[in-house]
Write a protein that holds these residues in place. Structure first.
Motif, PDB file in Angstrom:
ATOM      1  N   VAL A  77       0.168 -12.988  -8.140  1.00  0.00           N
ATOM      2  CA  VAL A  77      -0.241 -11.623  -7.909  1.00  0.00           C
ATOM      3  C   VAL A  77      -1.725 -11.309  -8.510  1.00  0.00           C
ATOM      4  O   VAL A  77      -2.153 -10.022  -8.359  1.00  0.00           O
ATOM      5  N   PHE A  78      -2.143 -12.129  -9.372  1.00  0.00           N
ATOM      6  CA  PHE A  78      -3.447 -11.944  -9.867  1.00  0.00           C
ATOM      7  C   PHE A  78      -4.486 -13.069  -8.985  1.00  0.00           C
ATOM      8  O   PHE A  78      -5.690 -12.530  -8.606  1.00  0.00           O
ATOM      9  N   VAL A 104       1.403  -6.357  -2.628  1.00  0.00           N
ATOM     10  CA  VAL A 104       1.274  -7.664  -3.732  1.00  0.00           C
ATOM     11  C   VAL A 104       2.155  -7.369  -4.988  1.00  0.00           C
ATOM     12  O   VAL A 104       1.786  -7.360  -6.156  1.00  0.00           O
ATOM     13  N   LYS A 105       3.542  -7.632  -4.671  1.00  0.00           N
ATOM     14  CA  LYS A 105       4.495  -7.303  -5.675  1.00  0.00           C
ATOM     15  C   LYS A 105       5.399  -8.673  -5.753  1.00  0.00           C
ATOM     16  O   LYS A 105       5.730  -9.002  -4.660  1.00  0.00           O
ATOM     17  N   ARG A 161      -6.378  -1.467  -9.700  1.00  0.00           N
ATOM     18  CA  ARG A 161      -5.413  -2.377  -8.934  1.00  0.00           C
ATOM     19  C   ARG A 161      -4.151  -1.491  -8.730  1.00  0.00           C
ATOM     20  O   ARG A 161      -3.654  -1.495  -7.494  1.00  0.00           O
ATOM     21  N   GLN A 166      -2.457  -0.196  -4.933  1.00  0.00           N
ATOM     22  CA  GLN A 166      -0.988  -0.765  -4.778  1.00  0.00           C
ATOM     23  C   GLN A 166      -0.132   0.630  -4.393  1.00  0.00           C
ATOM     24  O   GLN A 166       0.823   0.577  -3.338  1.00  0.00           O
TER      25      GLN A 166
END
Lengths: 220, 220
Positions: free
Chosen positions: A33-34, A47-48, B131, B135
């Motif tokens: 996720v990074f 993005v989880k 970030r 999300q």
């Protein structure tokens, strides 16, 4: 089905181990996720990790919700399938109690790691760090006590969701926050972790950056 | 059963609303995880909201795990009970997809609030804030899209877990992060929220600091 996320996340790892136990074959895409944001976004826009891509394209988020789906799927696929949560309501509440504590331990470990290791020193907030560290310690002490009353934890013979969740939580904290662990006396959890990590389901979804192996057709 | 935690938390609120829909009576103790730590600790040592104290004393944590227990309990109590999640596996995956997005929206809203409003300015971390803000916006845009394909969301007539989760998430973000909301065009979610907030189950578990009312015996 495709599981997206790295196996150094306890949330991803519990799904990968549960899918093996539930005999649900899957592919694994070990995206960070990074480091892999753009590629991750194409599969799961928020993005989880974990994200589970179902066969019809539906994206599921949150390991507890994903496991709800997988247990429902396994129970409908084949009535003979061993599920990972008891269906009896009293036993289920005991299991969910333990799993809740293990998930808090994961959440607080992640929060401490983010605060301590990912933030610049000047933006760390000591009062917050103290608060979540106390919560982490309490969650593990309560989990140790609860496992002493969960027969499968003291004499484990096969994996269930309590054992999976407790063991992935503990391994994650040991790996990411090794400074904290020696302060705690948690013999049941330590032994359970050692037993669980020796199981093939844990070894195939080993802690770290390696992806879950591509399995030959017909095998999980 | 006793539900512990404040109704300004979307996680507490979805449990309080679901318990009414599932016809499971409960007491509510509106304790704050910040202001009432000592009292909270006596009921639930890790100080996590929501905590559900079952009738046998078992403490459950995490709203998804608590709702798993409550649905299991309601289905065993009375076969006539309307459950809040579909049992059909394809419909259930659609529901869990929407709920996953709503829960990410809650989690990211909480994280932004903590970063922005609870930390001293000098320990805020801009890269993190950017970030999680991205999300949050993505989660709501994906949720809006998914609700357009969930018939009960565009023509709501009774509450289900998708509607409850989406509506409590949206209200929370509107109340705690009103600066962000006007940037988003989310007509389905806004209308759904307005409809849901007018329902008696939402009004009795109203957003804010007031506890859920003590109900007369025999009523929920």
């Amino acid at each position: 089905m495709k599981l997206v996320g790295m196996l150094d996340s306890p949330f991803v790892r519990r799904v990968a181990i549960s899918m093996q136990c539930l005999q649900l074959p899957f592919e694994h895409q070990a995206l960070s996720v990074f480091r892999d944001i753009d590629e991750f976004k194409k599969l799961s826009p928020v993005v989880k990790a974990p994200s589970l891509l179902c066969d019809d394209g539906t994206v599921l988020l949150d390991s507890n919700l994903i496991l709800d789906y997988l247990e429902t799927l396994a129970s409908q696929n084949n009535a003979e399938n061993r599920l990972l949560l008891p269906t009896d309501v009293a036993q289920r509440s005991q299991a969910l109690h333990c799993i809740g504590l293990a998930m808090i331990a994961c959440e607080k470990s992640v929060q401490i790691y983010y605060e301590w290791k990912l933030r610049p020193v000047e933006s760390q907030f000591q009062a917050w760090l103290e608060r979540i560290s106390e919560q982490l310690e309490t969650a593990y002490r309560e989990l140790e006590l609860s496992l002493s009353q969960w027969p499968a934890a003291t004499k484990p013979s096969e994996l269930d969701q309590v054992l999976i969740s407790a063991a992935v939580a503990w391994r994650f904290t040991c790996e990411y926050l090794p400074e904290l662990v020696p302060q705690w006396q948690l013999p049941i959890l330590s032994e359970l972790s050692q037993w669980a990590e020796s199981r093939p389901e844990f070894q195939r979804a080993g802690f770290g950056e390696e992806p879950y192996p591509v399995m030959p057709t017909g095998a999980i």
